[in-house]
Design a protein around this motif. Structure first.
Motif, PDB file in Angstrom:
ATOM      1  N   ALA A 128      -2.676  -4.947   3.050  1.00  0.00           N
ATOM      2  CA  ALA A 128      -1.938  -4.059   3.956  1.00  0.00           C
ATOM      3  C   ALA A 128      -2.145  -2.607   3.540  1.00  0.00           C
ATOM      4  O   ALA A 128      -2.352  -1.733   4.374  1.00  0.00           O
ATOM      5  N   LEU A 129      -2.070  -2.356   2.238  1.00  0.00           N
ATOM      6  CA  LEU A 129      -2.165  -0.994   1.727  1.00  0.00           C
ATOM      7  C   LEU A 129      -3.125  -0.964   0.548  1.00  0.00           C
ATOM      8  O   LEU A 129      -3.232  -1.956  -0.195  1.00  0.00           O
ATOM      9  N   ILE A 130      -3.789   0.173   0.373  1.00  0.00           N
ATOM     10  CA  ILE A 130      -4.490   0.433  -0.890  1.00  0.00           C
ATOM     11  C   ILE A 130      -3.898   1.743  -1.411  1.00  0.00           C
ATOM     12  O   ILE A 130      -4.042   2.792  -0.778  1.00  0.00           O
ATOM     13  N   CYS A 131      -3.180   1.645  -2.536  1.00  0.00           N
ATOM     14  CA  CYS A 131      -2.472   2.819  -3.049  1.00  0.00           C
ATOM     15  C   CYS A 131      -3.146   3.303  -4.316  1.00  0.00           C
ATOM     16  O   CYS A 131      -3.268   2.551  -5.288  1.00  0.00           O
TER      17      CYS A 131
ATOM     18  N   PRO B  37      -8.869   7.093 -11.366  1.00  0.00           N
ATOM     19  CA  PRO B  37      -8.113   6.695 -10.183  1.00  0.00           C
ATOM     20  C   PRO B  37      -8.713   5.454  -9.532  1.00  0.00           C
ATOM     21  O   PRO B  37      -9.930   5.327  -9.435  1.00  0.00           O
ATOM     22  N   LYS B  38      -7.867   4.570  -9.104  1.00  0.00           N
ATOM     23  CA  LYS B  38      -8.344   3.357  -8.435  1.00  0.00           C
ATOM     24  C   LYS B  38      -7.274   2.868  -7.471  1.00  0.00           C
ATOM     25  O   LYS B  38      -6.100   3.187  -7.636  1.00  0.00           O
ATOM     26  N   GLY B  39      -7.710   2.107  -6.481  1.00  0.00           N
ATOM     27  CA  GLY B  39      -6.798   1.700  -5.413  1.00  0.00           C
ATOM     28  C   GLY B  39      -6.179   0.347  -5.677  1.00  0.00           C
ATOM     29  O   GLY B  39      -6.886  -0.657  -5.748  1.00  0.00           O
ATOM     30  N   ALA B  40      -4.860   0.311  -5.801  1.00  0.00           N
ATOM     31  CA  ALA B  40      -4.162  -0.977  -5.965  1.00  0.00           C
ATOM     32  C   ALA B  40      -4.037  -1.606  -4.578  1.00  0.00           C
ATOM     33  O   ALA B  40      -3.485  -0.991  -3.663  1.00  0.00           O
TER      34      ALA B  40
ATOM     35  N   TYR C  68      -7.254  -4.161  -8.402  1.00  0.00           N
ATOM     36  CA  TYR C  68      -7.659  -2.872  -7.850  1.00  0.00           C
ATOM     37  C   TYR C  68      -8.885  -3.085  -6.981  1.00  0.00           C
ATOM     38  O   TYR C  68      -9.689  -3.996  -7.223  1.00  0.00           O
ATOM     39  N   PHE C  69      -9.051  -2.223  -6.001  1.00  0.00           N
ATOM     40  CA  PHE C  69     -10.143  -2.339  -5.039  1.00  0.00           C
ATOM     41  C   PHE C  69     -11.505  -2.134  -5.727  1.00  0.00           C
ATOM     42  O   PHE C  69     -11.764  -1.042  -6.265  1.00  0.00           O
ATOM     43  N   GLU C  70     -12.304  -3.192  -5.758  1.00  0.00           N
ATOM     44  CA  GLU C  70     -13.666  -3.144  -6.300  1.00  0.00           C
ATOM     45  C   GLU C  70     -13.720  -2.582  -7.729  1.00  0.00           C
ATOM     46  O   GLU C  70     -14.534  -1.715  -8.035  1.00  0.00           O
ATOM     47  N   ARG C  71     -12.834  -3.053  -8.602  1.00  0.00           N
ATOM     48  CA  ARG C  71     -12.824  -2.599 -10.008  1.00  0.00           C
ATOM     49  C   ARG C  71     -12.735  -3.821 -10.932  1.00  0.00           C
ATOM     50  O   ARG C  71     -11.669  -4.123 -11.460  1.00  0.00           O
ATOM     51  N   GLU C  72     -13.865  -4.486 -11.103  1.00  0.00           N
ATOM     52  CA  GLU C  72     -13.827  -5.729 -11.875  1.00  0.00           C
ATOM     53  C   GLU C  72     -13.368  -5.529 -13.313  1.00  0.00           C
ATOM     54  O   GLU C  72     -12.552  -6.286 -13.842  1.00  0.00           O
TER      55      GLU C  72
END
Ligand code: MCA
Ligand code: AMP
Length: 504
Positions: free
Chosen positions: A175-178, A187-190, A367-371
């Motif tokens: 729903a959200l990437i914060c 910085p990375k998107g949760a 996190y978005f695309e952060r393995e």
């Protein structure tokens, strides 16, 4: 720690005889279903007050449908990422909820960001759209996202279209990437899924007894979890209403609390500090609940605010990645200097190093695309109940209540906004007179912490004003230093790494 059940009345349906397991907080599907059924049941209920105008639930429902139709007509499809960087207004909330109803993934961004900060987010999530307030932001979004970016203002000045079927997102859909920096600097998107939002909203609204009678004085920024997910989503989930203020100032908060017969106020410690200093805190005395969070509330400020307002402040502990974790109780002792005990559904554990670990349906799964960051952030303790999220906060169980004792992550919290030393250092070190720089937080009664730059200089030491001007465009004002200290050398450990904790 006290059990989550202590947040609820004994007859709350969440408490079942099914044993110690987590309560089912996600039965309703998604928040969108909860909200749509509230609007349908009570279309004439007041929902938002903006300026002098009250909006009803039915009017807001219509506005979100219109917004969804426009976003779809612009070519956006479920799963597309839309950066959303706006102040608090009915238009911007309708655009936000309309985007979610159309299946888009909303990516909130601070309105104080300069081009570097906004562009980083747009590129990282490969955004297809941006809703922004200012012409410069629109230009930055286009530059970072390319000409095919759909860019609009909060009133969605786009062509109308057919919204089609809405609210199709499933519980597992994002729903959200914060954006946040987690325990490491970058910085990375949760990624928050619909089920995380629903679980968090159900848990908090029940624990704080929020319902249709409630009216919130809302003055928090809507681009952070506190203002958005606790304030706005909480109001929608409870079926209550909110007075939307464009920002915080003690006079407007005091006036809204009295004139609108409000019941709730959510704020960060800096707001309580300013309310007490203004002499108008007593005008909040009729509210049934005042909550503080996002940064530590000192026991002194807790006492001063409690005395000035005349109601015991309730402190709670949250995080972008996890939403709300623990809270002092609505009924029972609210203990100053503590953040209470786990909210319904949340499990809290403190590891041998004192770090707070969390598990529950509210907690994100990566996190978005952060393995690499994801591998570091979660721990399998082999207890069969799934992975634990490592918060970077240090805590202790004191007589059943969680006390946050500090952080293992290098984070400064100024007025409730997070500042990461490495990001500020990377900018300041480019100043021609600065050879080396380290950034720390210095205690402040008003802000909690303020940003201090420790510099080793080659020429004359730059002033605060000079460094702030130098950072313009690269760092939002709240990240810019408020104090500058000159030192001969920075303290380093055996590996040559700067030890920020030895400064100050
Ligand atoms: C504004 N400024 C700041 C801050 N805010 N500087 C340092 N720290 C800040 N937090 C800058 C302004 O840009 C301006 O800079 C100067 O300070 C004076 O601004 P002023 O008018 O005094 O400030 P304000 O606009 O009144 O803002 C203060 C504020 C605001 C209302 C306390 O910072 C705020 O809304 N904070 C809440 C943040 C929040 O919601 N955090 C939740 C995230 P210049 O002079 O250069 O123009 S944490 C979260 O969501 C988790 C889940 C949780 O637990 O809640
Ligand atoms: P954010 O990443 O902006 O969501 O900030 C989350 C962080 O804010 C947490 O990890 C804590 O360090 C801090 N925080 C939030 N609420 C509290 C609180 N009540 N007391 C102390 N720290 C808090």
């Amino acid at each position: 720690m006290r059990p989550w059940r202590d947040h609820l009345d004994a007859d709350d349906p969440l408490i079942t005889d099914d044993g110690p397991g987590a309560p089912d907080l996600t039965a309703a599907g998604t928040l969108l279903h909860v909200w749509a059924s509230r609007w349908e049941a009570s279309p004439h209920a007041p929902l938002w007050k903006e300026g002098d105008r009250w909006w009803t639930a039915g009017e807001f429902d219509d506005a979100t449908r219109r917004a969804a139709g426009r976003l779809r007509a612009a070519g956006l499809e479920p799963g597309d990422r839309l950066v959303w960087s706006t102040g608090s207004s009915v238009d911007s909330l309708a655009a936000h909820v309309g985007a979610l109803r159309a299946g888009l993934v909303v990516v909130p961004a601070n309105t104080a960001y300069g081009e570097r900060e906004l562009a980083l987010i747009v590129s990282d999530v490969r955004a297809r759209a941006a809703i922004v307030e200012r012409a410069d932001q629109a230009e930055w979004a286009r530059r970072a996202g390319g000409n095919s970016m759909v860019v609009a203002g909060p009133d969605l000045d786009l062509a109308d279209g057919d919204p089609g079927e809405l609210d199709l997102a499933g519980a597992d859909d994002p729903a959200l990437i914060c954006f946040t920096s987690g325990t490491t600097g970058a910085p990375k998107g949760a990624v928050l899924r619909h089920r995380n939002l629903l679980a968090a909203s159900e848990s908090v609204t029940r624990a704080w007894r929020m319902d249709a009678e409630d009216r919130l004085v809302h003055c928090l920024p809507v681009f952070h979890a506190h203002g958005l997910m606790v304030g706005i989503y909480g109001t929608l989930t409870a079926g209550g209403s909110a007075v939307l203020l464009p920002g915080f100032d003690p006079d407007s908060v005091a006036a809204a609390a009295g004139d609108e017969r409000a019941t709730l106020f959510f704020g960060v410690p800096t707001m309580y500090h300013r309310l007490v200093a203004s002499g108008r805190a007593g005008e909040l005395s009729a509210l049934r609940l005042c909550v503080s969070g996002s940064a530590p509330l000192s026991a002194d400020l807790h006492q001063a605010a409690t005395e000035a307002i005349g109601t015991v402040i309730l402190e709670r502990y949250g995080m972008t990645e996890t939403l709300m974790n623990t809270s002092n109780p609505y009924v029972g002792e609210r203990r100053a200097g503590t953040v209470g005990f786990p909210l319904p559904g949340v499990e809290v554990r403190i590891d041998d190093a004192g770090e707070v670990l969390l598990r529950g349906p509210n907690i994100f799964d990566g996190y978005f695309e952060r393995e690499a960051a994801n591998a570091e952030s979660f721990r399998d303790l082999g207890d069969g109940g799934g992975r634990w999220f490592a918060t970077g906060d240090l805590g202790a169980d004191e007589d059943g209540y969680l006390v946050i004792r500090g952080r293992s992550k290098e984070l400064i919290i100024s007025g409730g906004f997070n500042v990461y030393p490495a990001e500020v250092e990377d900018v300041l070190v480019r100043h021609p007179d600065i050879r080396e720089v380290a950034v720390t937080g210095t205690a402040s009664d008003e802000w909690g912490e303020v940003v201090t730059a420790w510099v080793v200089v080659d020429g004359p030491a730059p002033s605060v004003g000079e460094l702030r001007a130098f950072s313009e465009g690269s760092l939002a004002p709240f990240k810019q230093p408020r104090l500058v200290r000159t030192v001969d050398a920075l303290p380093r450990n055996a590996l040559g790494k700067v030890v920020r904790s030895q400064l100050g």
